[in-house]
Scaffold this active site. Structure first.
Site, PDB file in Angstrom:
ATOM      1  N   GLU B  63       0.794  -1.222  -0.158  1.00 35.29           N
ATOM      2  CA  GLU B  63      -0.041   0.086   0.012  1.00 35.29           C
ATOM      3  C   GLU B  63       0.736   1.268  -0.057  1.00 35.29           C
ATOM      4  OE1 GLU B  63      -0.432  -2.667   1.838  1.00 35.29           O
ATOM      5  OE2 GLU B  63      -2.816  -3.470   1.299  1.00 35.29           O
ATOM      6  N   HIS B 132     -11.272  -5.233   9.801  1.00 34.17           N
ATOM      7  CA  HIS B 132     -11.938  -4.958   8.453  1.00 34.17           C
ATOM      8  C   HIS B 132     -13.210  -3.908   8.271  1.00 34.17           C
ATOM      9  CE1 HIS B 132      -9.538  -7.980   6.679  1.00 34.17           C
ATOM     10  NE2 HIS B 132     -10.010  -8.034   5.613  1.00 34.17           N
TER      11      HIS B 132
END
Ligand SMILES: Cc1ncc(C[n+]2csc(CCOP(=O)(O)OP(=O)(O)O)c2C)c(N)n1
Ligand SMILES: [Mg+2]
Lengths: 341, 326
Positions: B63, B132
């Protein structure tokens, strides 16, 4: 001579039993997911059992395991009871994470299982730190960290290998190279696809091994663990394996061919071990049937346990955000971490 | 609404990306699994086949690297759309977003624009547990230099991307995971990315929501209406810079405000909105401001615990009743 041979057979039976436990447990999980007993993301380990079982074979009860979101197998082999794993996946209060974690976040500190981590690469720094604590407190333990081929692309992997090597920490980096990170094939995300080679850049000894052969994995892990215990610093074992199922229950599996999957299924690690044990006359079909029955009973029991388990009361929603203070002393009560050493 | 013109939020977003790729050669999409997999929420399904791997780029799991590379490519004259699977993983790129994307223009004395769009999923409600499910867009809304968008409708999903790409500065688009399957009318095309929208008019109380909570606020307004309480529903749409005028105009009429935010209460976006109302419309208020936020816990897995942790229609209705009663 006979003694040695039967010890070998015994060890093979144990490896087989452990792989079968994972396989049958997860097959049951698939049914339960379809029945909506289990929810959220669920990642299956089917096809990769030889890795968890082979690596764990090199560990003592005192060693530490850090895992990923694909961790049902690692947890089971570490000794986390099937009952509390299943109850966790049901979201029940008696689950190993009290229903807070689910499939991706199994924890059991008493078994030295430091979780289920759903951030790719997120467990690696924890493992380095756990090993650092052991080293600083003169405990001769190994910390194993399982992670995938995808995680090798994350910065944390590189930072952790360097740090562990620099400080000669007792970490066994257990790479599960199943050739895919979700839908991205290894060669489409790594310029150097020989992952064991990458460790060399950090001075970490690394061995690739056939991850479909539990004996090969067990052997490599045993050698690595032995070297680590002798103070030789971190080692990396790259097990080359394959997941037979989709990445998760949400994955339509569009990115690889049916033929490829079928090809790998021919190398099923359980079938392979059974075949070699039969050839060596280490197991009979009757033995196998007994084994299957025992495992099936264990899983039935786990499901029954999860079914009847209570749910956490909603009033307890905000527990475990901070440590609970004892009313008498007003001081924080620390959890059971390391209390047993 | 004719069913023929209806598409899902997911399709609207895909259509917006497709249009941008067709319209401007400098635009490309990159992120984890945007190509061969079709996007982790199937947003970019089919785009690889249509535009090829140069413009629909699968990245390794990295990322910090690919978000930072998006910033660099924007500096170099491209118009990247970077997809991060979820806001939870954006934390691995937070350094690049804050220390580079948001600050380069200022640090360079106005020399370096970063015309970058970053899209990501946010929010809870699918039993995915604490790594999440968080709603961290409020953190990003804290950062000067960024524009933060939260499309709550199919029309906004379709229409916000192009103006975001035309913005000379970095824009973050937060797509609530529960919205992808929702159907609606895509509208004629572009929408503005500066103002909040009034989604329903009523005289008694203002419900302020955005993204995944807009639908819940509208459902609460239906319940309230049946009881004789008429709610204004403000969909913020843009979390930074906030459209104070629309908020104050509504509160000026209803004299009561309920803020709904899937982020945590302490130090969050709801606190910011509340204090702005106190600063700018204090004398218009007939009741204390109410907030309905996520409980101050990491989101738990078990369904009943997750439901209890999140803003829900009954808790919004209860807060509105409280506001109207006082
Ligand atoms: C930081 C981060 N980025 C993205 C994801 C989404 N994601 C979950 S698993 C996965 C693939 C990981 O692949 P690999 O490391 O090879 O492990 P495998 O799933 O194959 O066991 C991705 C992209 C995530 N959980 N965390
Ligand atoms: Mg993998």
């Amino acid at each position: 001579m006979a003694g040695k041979k039967s010890a070998r057979a015994e060890s093979h039976r144990d490896l087989l039993r452990q792989m079968l436990r994972i396989r049958r447990f997860e097959e049951r999980c698939v049914e339960l997911y379809s029945g909506e007993k289990i929810r959220g993301f669920m990642h299956l380990y089917i096809g990769e059992e030889a890795v968890a079982v082979g690596v764990s074979h090199a560990l003592t009860a005192d060693d530490v395991v850090v895992s990923t979101y694909r961790e049902h197998g690692h947890a089971l082999i570490r000794g986390v009871p099937a009952t509390t794993i299943m109850a966790e996946m049901y979201g029940k209060a008696t689950g190993c994470s009290r229903g807070r974690g689910g499939s991706m976040h199994l924890f059991d500190v008493a078994r030295r299982f430091y979780g289920g981590n759903a951030i790719v690469g997120g467990g690696l720094p924890l493992a380095v730190g756990l090993a650092l604590a052991d080293k600083m407190q003169d405990r001769n333990r190994v910390t194993v960290c399982f992670f995938g081929d995808g995680a090798v692309a994350e910065g944390e992997f590189h930072e952790c290998l360097n740090l562990a090597a620099l400080w000669r920490l007792p970490v066994l980096f257990a790479c599960e190279n199943n050739l895919y990170a979700m839908g991205t094939a290894l060669a489409r995300s790594h310029a150097q696809t020989d992952l064991a080679l990458r460790a060399a850049g950090y001075g970490v000894a690394a061995w690739p091994v056939d991850g479909m052969d539990v004996l090969a994995v067990a052997d490599a892990a045993a050698r690595a663990a032995e070297a680590i215990r002798a103070g030789a610093g971190p080692h990396l074992v790259e097990s080359r394996t394959y997941r037979f199922r989709a990445h998760s229950m949400y994955d339509p599996d569009r990115y690889r061919s049916k033929q490829e999957i079928e090809q790998w299924k021919k190398r099923d690690p359980i079938d392979a071990l059974v075949a070699s044990m039969k050839a060596e006359r280490e197991i009979t079909d009757d033995d196998l049937a007994v084994l299957e029955k025992e495992i099936s009973e264990e899983i039935d029991h786990a499901v029954a346990f999860a079914e009847q388990a209570p749910v956490e009361p909603v009033e307890d929603l905000s527990r475990f955000v901070y440590s609970e203070t004892s009313e008498t002393s007003g001081r924080a009560r620390v959890g059971p971490v390391e209390a047993a050493s | 609404m004719s069913a023929a013109n209806t598409i899902t939020y997911r399709e609207a977003m895909r259509e917006a990306i497709r249009e941008a790729l067709r319209r401007d050669d400098r635009v490309f999409l990159m992120g984890e699994d945007v190509g061969a997999y079709g996007g982790c929420f199937a947003v970019s399904l089919g785009l690889l086949e249509e535009f090829g791997p140069e413009r629909v780029r699968d990245t390794p799991l990295s990322e910090a690297a690919f978000v930072g590379a998006g910033i660099g490519a924007a500096l170099g004259g491209m118009r990247p759309i970077v997809e991060i699977m979820t806001v939870n993983f954006s934390l691995l790129a937070l350094d690049q977003i804050l220390n580079n994307a948001a600050t380069l223009l200022h640090m360079s004395g106005g020399q370096l624009n970063v015309p970058l769009v970053i899209r990501m999923t946010t929010g809870a409600g699918r039993q995915l547990a604490a790594q999440h499910s968080h709603s961290l867009e409020g953190w990003y809304a804290h950062i000067p230099g960024l524009r933060i968008l939260a499309p709550a409708t199919v029309e906004d999903a379709r229409g916000m991307l192009w103006p975001a790409l035309e913005d000379p500065d970095p824009v973050l688009i937060f797509e609530h995971g529960s919205l992808y399957g929702v159907s609606g009318q895509p509208g004629p095309g572009q929408v503005d990315i500066t103002s909040a929208a009034l989604r329903r008019s009523g005289k008694d109380v203002t419900l302020i929501a955005y993204g995944g909570t807009t639908g819940k606020a509208l459902a609460a307004a239906d319940v309230l209406s049946a009881e004789g309480t008429e709610a204004d529903v403000v969909d913020l749409r843009v979390l930074r810079p906030l459209d104070d005028a629309t908020i104050m105009e509504s509160v000026g009429r209803t004299h009561r405000a309920v803020i709904v935010d899937e982020g945590w209460r302490s130090g969050g976006l709801s606190a910011e909105i509340g204090i702005r109302i106190a600063e700018q419309a204090f004398y218009q208020l007939d009741a204390p401001i109410q907030r309905v936020c996520t409980a101050e816990v990491p989101i738990p897995y078990a369904r009943h615990l997750e439901e209890a942790a999140l803003p829900q229609v009954p808790s919004i209705v209860a807060a509105a009743r409280e506001a109207v009663a006082s």
